[in-house]
Design an enzyme around this catalytic site. Structure first.
Site, PDB file in Angstrom:
ATOM      1  N   ASP A 257       0.841  -1.199   0.000  1.00 48.80           N
ATOM      2  CA  ASP A 257       0.000   0.000   0.000  1.00 48.80           C
ATOM      3  C   ASP A 257       0.874   1.246   0.000  1.00 48.80           C
ATOM      4  OD1 ASP A 257      -1.856   1.979   0.588  1.00 48.80           O
ATOM      5  OD2 ASP A 257      -2.914   0.761   2.080  1.00 48.80           O
TER       6      ASP A 257
ATOM      7  N   HIS B  16      -0.294   4.602  -0.141  1.00 52.06           N
ATOM      8  CA  HIS B  16      -0.960   5.863   0.220  1.00 52.06           C
ATOM      9  C   HIS B  16      -0.197   6.559   1.333  1.00 52.06           C
ATOM     10  CE1 HIS B  16      -4.254   3.670  -1.788  1.00 52.06           C
ATOM     11  NE2 HIS B  16      -4.605   4.870  -2.195  1.00 52.06           N
TER      12      HIS B  16
HETATM   13  C1  B12 Z   1      -4.608   9.936  -3.340  1.00 54.37           C
HETATM   14  C2  B12 Z   1      -5.108   8.520  -3.515  1.00 54.37           C
HETATM   15  C3  B12 Z   1      -4.301   7.643  -4.215  1.00 54.37           C
HETATM   16  C4  B12 Z   1      -2.925   7.998  -4.709  1.00 54.37           C
HETATM   17  C5  B12 Z   1      -1.931   7.860  -3.538  1.00 54.37           C
HETATM   18  C6  B12 Z   1      -0.772   8.816  -3.644  1.00 54.37           C
HETATM   19  C7  B12 Z   1       0.137   8.631  -2.482  1.00 54.37           C
HETATM   20  N1  B12 Z   1       1.315   8.101  -2.735  1.00 54.37           N
HETATM   21  O1  B12 Z   1      -0.229   8.950  -1.375  1.00 54.37           O
HETATM   22  C8  B12 Z   1      -2.727   6.936  -5.824  1.00 54.37           C
HETATM   23  C9  B12 Z   1      -3.263   7.515  -7.104  1.00 54.37           C
HETATM   24  C10 B12 Z   1      -1.292   6.437  -6.030  1.00 54.37           C
HETATM   25  C11 B12 Z   1      -3.661   5.856  -5.363  1.00 54.37           C
HETATM   26  C12 B12 Z   1      -3.549   4.546  -5.758  1.00 54.37           C
HETATM   27  C13 B12 Z   1      -4.477   3.577  -5.423  1.00 54.37           C
HETATM   28  N2  B12 Z   1      -5.620   3.742  -4.766  1.00 54.37           N
HETATM   29 CO1  B12 Z   1      -6.059   5.320  -3.895  1.00 54.37          CO
HETATM   30  N3  B12 Z   1      -6.757   6.850  -3.184  1.00 54.37           N
HETATM   31  C14 B12 Z   1      -6.362   8.119  -2.994  1.00 54.37           C
HETATM   32  C15 B12 Z   1      -7.439   8.989  -2.324  1.00 54.37           C
HETATM   33  C16 B12 Z   1      -8.111   9.799  -3.410  1.00 54.37           C
HETATM   34  C17 B12 Z   1      -6.952   9.932  -1.238  1.00 54.37           C
HETATM   35  C18 B12 Z   1      -6.075   9.269  -0.154  1.00 54.37           C
HETATM   36  C19 B12 Z   1      -5.561  10.328   0.769  1.00 54.37           C
HETATM   37  O2  B12 Z   1      -4.441  10.784   0.641  1.00 54.37           O
HETATM   38  N4  B12 Z   1      -6.408  10.777   1.707  1.00 54.37           N
HETATM   39  C20 B12 Z   1      -6.119  11.816   2.664  1.00 54.37           C
HETATM   40  C21 B12 Z   1      -5.572  11.236   3.972  1.00 54.37           C
HETATM   41  C22 B12 Z   1      -5.283  12.349   4.952  1.00 54.37           C
HETATM   42  O3  B12 Z   1      -6.525  10.368   4.517  1.00 54.37           O
HETATM   43  P1  B12 Z   1      -6.287   8.812   4.776  1.00 54.37           P
HETATM   44  O4  B12 Z   1      -5.260   8.319   3.850  1.00 54.37           O
HETATM   45  O5  B12 Z   1      -7.595   8.154   4.751  1.00 54.37           O
HETATM   46  O6  B12 Z   1      -5.738   8.739   6.247  1.00 54.37           O
HETATM   47  C23 B12 Z   1      -6.457   9.241   7.359  1.00 54.37           C
HETATM   48  C24 B12 Z   1      -7.449   8.261   7.994  1.00 54.37           C
HETATM   49  O7  B12 Z   1      -7.730   7.142   7.166  1.00 54.37           O
HETATM   50  C25 B12 Z   1      -6.838   7.860   9.281  1.00 54.37           C
HETATM   51  N5  B12 Z   1      -5.992   6.662   9.365  1.00 54.37           N
HETATM   52  C26 B12 Z   1      -5.223   6.096   8.438  1.00 54.37           C
HETATM   53  N6  B12 Z   1      -4.512   5.072   8.951  1.00 54.37           N
HETATM   54  C27 B12 Z   1      -4.846   4.967  10.226  1.00 54.37           C
HETATM   55  C28 B12 Z   1      -4.410   4.104  11.210  1.00 54.37           C
HETATM   56  C29 B12 Z   1      -4.907   4.212  12.504  1.00 54.37           C
HETATM   57  C30 B12 Z   1      -4.471   3.294  13.554  1.00 54.37           C
HETATM   58  C31 B12 Z   1      -5.856   5.237  12.780  1.00 54.37           C
HETATM   59  C32 B12 Z   1      -6.401   5.372  14.124  1.00 54.37           C
HETATM   60  C33 B12 Z   1      -6.286   6.107  11.787  1.00 54.37           C
HETATM   61  C34 B12 Z   1      -5.774   5.974  10.516  1.00 54.37           C
HETATM   62  O8  B12 Z   1      -6.044   8.949   9.638  1.00 54.37           O
HETATM   63  C35 B12 Z   1      -5.470   9.523   8.457  1.00 54.37           C
HETATM   64  C36 B12 Z   1      -5.212  10.975   8.698  1.00 54.37           C
HETATM   65  O9  B12 Z   1      -6.371  11.671   8.961  1.00 54.37           O
HETATM   66  C37 B12 Z   1      -8.362   7.905  -1.700  1.00 54.37           C
HETATM   67  C38 B12 Z   1      -9.836   8.311  -1.608  1.00 54.37           C
HETATM   68  C39 B12 Z   1     -10.084   9.131  -0.375  1.00 54.37           C
HETATM   69  N7  B12 Z   1     -10.701  10.238  -0.571  1.00 54.37           N
HETATM   70  O10 B12 Z   1      -9.678   8.756   0.736  1.00 54.37           O
HETATM   71  C40 B12 Z   1      -8.170   6.742  -2.653  1.00 54.37           C
HETATM   72  C41 B12 Z   1      -8.348   5.289  -2.152  1.00 54.37           C
HETATM   73  C42 B12 Z   1      -7.698   5.180  -0.782  1.00 54.37           C
HETATM   74  N8  B12 Z   1      -7.576   4.511  -3.137  1.00 54.37           N
HETATM   75  C43 B12 Z   1      -8.188   3.413  -3.377  1.00 54.37           C
HETATM   76  C44 B12 Z   1      -7.637   2.444  -4.261  1.00 54.37           C
HETATM   77  C45 B12 Z   1      -8.498   1.227  -4.525  1.00 54.37           C
HETATM   78  C46 B12 Z   1      -6.422   2.630  -4.881  1.00 54.37           C
HETATM   79  C47 B12 Z   1      -5.713   1.660  -5.832  1.00 54.37           C
HETATM   80  C48 B12 Z   1      -5.780   0.192  -5.395  1.00 54.37           C
HETATM   81  C49 B12 Z   1      -6.208   1.757  -7.256  1.00 54.37           C
HETATM   82  C50 B12 Z   1      -7.210   2.746  -7.532  1.00 54.37           C
HETATM   83  N9  B12 Z   1      -8.378   2.257  -7.884  1.00 54.37           N
HETATM   84  O11 B12 Z   1      -6.945   3.900  -7.465  1.00 54.37           O
HETATM   85  C51 B12 Z   1      -4.284   2.165  -5.840  1.00 54.37           C
HETATM   86  C52 B12 Z   1      -3.447   1.408  -4.802  1.00 54.37           C
HETATM   87  C53 B12 Z   1      -2.011   1.762  -4.881  1.00 54.37           C
HETATM   88  C54 B12 Z   1      -1.263   1.088  -3.793  1.00 54.37           C
HETATM   89  N10 B12 Z   1      -0.544   0.022  -4.092  1.00 54.37           N
HETATM   90  O12 B12 Z   1      -1.333   1.494  -2.663  1.00 54.37           O
HETATM   91  C55 B12 Z   1      -9.477   3.237  -2.633  1.00 54.37           C
HETATM   92  C56 B12 Z   1      -9.413   2.208  -1.510  1.00 54.37           C
HETATM   93  C57 B12 Z   1     -10.675   1.381  -1.491  1.00 54.37           C
HETATM   94  C58 B12 Z   1     -10.886   0.605  -0.281  1.00 54.37           C
HETATM   95  N11 B12 Z   1      -9.976   0.503   0.670  1.00 54.37           N
HETATM   96  O13 B12 Z   1     -11.965   0.088  -0.159  1.00 54.37           O
HETATM   97  C59 B12 Z   1      -9.792   4.660  -2.227  1.00 54.37           C
HETATM   98  C60 B12 Z   1     -10.578   4.816  -0.864  1.00 54.37           C
HETATM   99  C61 B12 Z   1     -10.600   5.343  -3.338  1.00 54.37           C
HETATM  100  C62 B12 Z   1     -11.954   4.679  -3.509  1.00 54.37           C
HETATM  101  N12 B12 Z   1     -12.992   5.204  -2.899  1.00 54.37           N
HETATM  102  O14 B12 Z   1     -12.037   3.718  -4.226  1.00 54.37           O
HETATM  103  N13 B12 Z   1      -4.586   6.328  -4.558  1.00 54.37           N
END
Ligand code: B12
Lengths: 139, 462
Positions: free
Chosen positions: A15, A17
């Site tokens: 992963d 992200h």
């Molecule tokens: C940007 C993004 C990408 C970028 C990542 C760039 C990078 N290097 O960071 C790229 C384009 C590369 C990408 C690729 C992929 N992505 Co993407 N991506 C996103 C997107 C749009 C935003 C992620 C982000 O940065 N969010 C902002 C941060 C701040 O939030 P966060 O990551 O969720 O983290 C917060 C919370 O989750 C929480 N949290 C996280 N971890 C933990 C752990 C603990 C213990 C706690 C308490 C809290 C916590 O706290 C964090 C801070 O507030 C999301 C959709 C979304 N809006 O979330 C999809 C998403 C995460 N991606 C998704 C997917 C499927 C993929 C891909 C598999 C292919 C694809 N279809 O795009 C690939 C996988 C690549 C890989 N091997 O990892 C899905 C995941 C689906 C799922 N899990 O059910 C999402 C949700 C989009 C969707 N709705 O389909 N992605």
């Protein structure tokens, strides 16, 4: 104002992200934690090795891409093997694919030995409150 | 004429290099067998006579005589850490960079059996690490206690969690051990800090090991045995790459040294990912990195080289060789003084050199793994990316005396057959023809600018 506790954080499995991981690091540091961030693409072994060398109190595992369940299997058992008997394990992010009942998902991760699991969109501040409680820093 | 005498007390040969400091030229070189078992000065004097003969009529006045040594088994070390991939690996890298031969690497809490094993290996120095600063200290303290209890006469370098130092100091003082405490080899997770430990190892080498190996009397005649030979080579490599105060360096480089028993690779390069979108994982690599492959050698290690490579891989470089590869390797291991005479013998030796280079480079450089996602491929890198390193330099007897050093060294280049190894793609290939690298590492201690200039002049295109 360090609080004396060390936390290992990282994104598990294949992963990449990276954004949430940085935000968590920042939030934990603000609360006085010593943060050891092993970054994205991290296998279970890297979390565990990091926790051993740094004598960590907790491990926060992130999984965003939907394969969290497979990637986290056996994590607690490996910690036990490595002598990290009572280490606190949290997991969060987007743990599974699609809309699934959170209560069920949570139960599966708790059964795996995680102390707490968090649904998508959790405010990291709330989790840090839990962490402080679990580490005896707060009521 | 004023000159400097540089001496390498090698495991087999004592090699002398005389440098004219006015004209910055190599006046002469000479060698004779090392005589560490009787009196190290016997071999030295023989080599010295030859050197004087080679210098001829000119009158020279040696203003400085500096030496390095790998005689009497070289500097033998054991490295101890906590997690194998982390502090134990960091400790191993620190010891290798100090020019040591690693007898063993140990991790986690030692048991009595391991302590006995360490004792029986008779290391010259033990490097004790474990824990990041502020991290785990139980393990290093446990190991310090065991060492203090069971091993009394080996100097110990402590380079672990700083929070454990006070306690370790007390343990070692009470036991009356000789030890030195220095900075942690891994102060933060995955951050490596090997230079302070390397320096302390070197100072103990000068202070204690030289004497213990029966080379003290050499110091009556020379100004000092400053470091182990591999440390001198690494030092030369570093100053050639980086330059000195006044003299510019040539930039990032790799040195390959194929020997009878081992193949050494030194790289002076940052090794950061050269392509975008690559994530770096794992323990940071030292900028000046040395690896030693104890199973890859042309004679003493010919059979283990065969075991590592196999017939097909060796035959890739000598497709028409009349020899049975395994038999020939066994023969070479039993007849270590063989010098190739016939075309077939040359070809076989060259093939061994190429395989040794290929495998040693694969083990030295970083690797990249691809992770497939619907978004395309992302990459994760472990170790150093050396794709764009500017120079690949060959040294050591095999390459220096080879008819075709360039061909041998080219076996160490990037190949599409195994594209995940980040080996150099298109470096300039140079050879240390006059075999002066270790001497230049010594010269650099006193005359760094001159050492850089002389290396630029004498290390030439293959
Ligand atoms: C940007 C993004 C990408 C970028 C990542 C760039 C990078 N290097 O960071 C790229 C384009 C590369 C990408 C690729 C992929 N992505 Co993407 N991506 C996103 C997107 C749009 C935003 C992620 C982000 O940065 N969010 C902002 C941060 C701040 O939030 P966060 O990551 O969720 O983290 C917060 C919370 O989750 C929480 N949290 C996280 N971890 C933990 C752990 C603990 C213990 C706690 C308490 C809290 C916590 O706290 C964090 C801070 O507030 C999301 C959709 C979304 N809006 O979330 C999809 C998403 C995460 N991606 C998704 C997917 C499927 C993929 C891909 C598999 C292919 C694809 N279809 O795009 C690939 C996988 C690549 C890989 N091997 O990892 C899905 C995941 C689906 C799922 N899990 O059910 C999402 C949700 C989009 C969707 N709705 O389909 N992605």
């Amino acid at each position: 104002m360090q609080n004396g506790k060390t936390v290992v954080i990282g994104v598990i499995g294949a992963d990449c992200h990276a954004v949430g991981n940085k935000i968590i690091e920042h939030a934990l540091k603000e609360e006085g934690f010593n943060v050891v961030n092993i970054g994205v693409l991290s296998p279970q072994e890297d979390f565990i090795n990091a926790a051993i060398e740094t004598n960590a109190d907790a491990i926060l595992v992130s999984s965003l891409y939907g394969h969290g369940e497979i990637d986290c299997r056996g994590f607690r058992e490996k910690c036990n093997e490595a002598g990290l008997k009572d280490i606190i394990l949290y997991v969060g992010g987007n743990l599974v694919v699609g809309k699934q009942d959170w209560k069920e998902v949570e139960k599966r991760f708790l059964d795996m030995g995680f102390n707490r699991a968090y649904p998508p969109g959790t405010d990291i501040k709330l989790s840090i409150k839990d962490l402080k409680k679990d580490l005896g820093l707060e009521e | 004429m004023d000159a400097i005498l540089l001496i390498d007390f090698g495991s087999t040969y004592t090699k002398l290099t005389a440098v004219d400091i006015e004209n910055e030229e190599i006046l002469a070189t000479a060698k004779d067998l090392t005589t560490v078992n009787t009196d190290i000065m016997i071999g030295f004097n023989k080599a010295y006579e030859k050197l004087m003969k080679n210098i001829g009529e000119r009158k020279v006045n040696f203003v400085k005589k500096l030496a390095c040594s790998s005689a009497a088994g070289g500097l033998k070390m054991v490295a101890i850490g906590l997690v194998p991939e982390l502090t134990a690996e960091a400790a191993k890298r620190a010891a290798l960079g100090a020019g040591a031969r690693i007898l063993g690497v140990y991790s986690y809490e030692l048991n009595k059996h391991e302590i006995e094993e360490i004792k029986s290996k008779k290391p010259d120095i033990i490097l004790l690490a474990g824990g990041t600063d502020g991290g785990n200290k139980d393990c290093i303290i446990h190991n310090a206690k065991l060492l203090a209890e069971h091993i009394k006469d080996v100097p110990i370098v402590v380079a672990g969690n700083k929070n454990a130092n006070d306690e370790i100091e007390e343990i070692f003082n009470n036991a009356g051990l000789f030890y030195k405490i220095t900075e942690n080899v891994m102060p933060k997770l995955n951050t490596i800090n090997v230079e302070p430990a390397r320096e302390v190892i070197r100072s103990i080498f000068m202070q204690k090991i030289v004497e213990a190996k029966g080379m003290k009397n050499a110091e009556n005649f020379i100004n000092g045995i400053l470091m182990p030979t591999p440390a001198a080579v690494l030092k030369a490599a570093k100053i050639l790459a980086d330059g000195s105060d006044k003299e510019e360096g040539i930039g990032e480089l790799i040195i390959v040294d194929i020997g009878g028993a081992t193949t050494d690779v030194h790289s002076i390069a940052k090794g950061d990912p050269s392509k975008p979108g690559v994530t770096l994982r794992g323990l940071q690599e030292p900028y000046a990195k040395r690896t030693v492959e104890g199973d890859l050698g042309m004679r003493v290690s010919a059979v283990s080289l065969f075991e590592a490579a196999g017939t097909r891989r060796i035959k890739k470089f000598a497709p028409n060789t009349p020899y049975d590869v395994e038999e020939r390797c066994k023969f070479l291991q039993q007849n270590v003084n063989i010098i190739p005479q016939t075309e077939e013998e040359y070809e076989f030796d060259e093939a061994l050199g190429m395989v040794a280079t290929e495998i040693a480079m694969e083990r030295h450089v970083g690797t990249v793994e691809s992770v497939y996602t619907p978004m395309g491929i992302i990459y994760s890198q472990v170790g150093k990316d050396l794709l764009n390193v500017k120079y690949l330099i060959g040294t050591g007897g095999v390459l220096v005396h080879s008819r075709n050093p360039e061909k041998i060294l080219k076996a160490g280049l990037f190949s599409m057959e195994s594209p995940n190894y980040l080996k150099p793609t298109n470096p300039v290939i140079l050879v240390d023809k006059t075999y002066i690298l270790s001497a230049m590492g010594l010269l650099a201690e006193e005359y760094p600018d001159m050492a850089v200039r002389i290396m630029k002049k004498y290390i030439v295109r293959a």
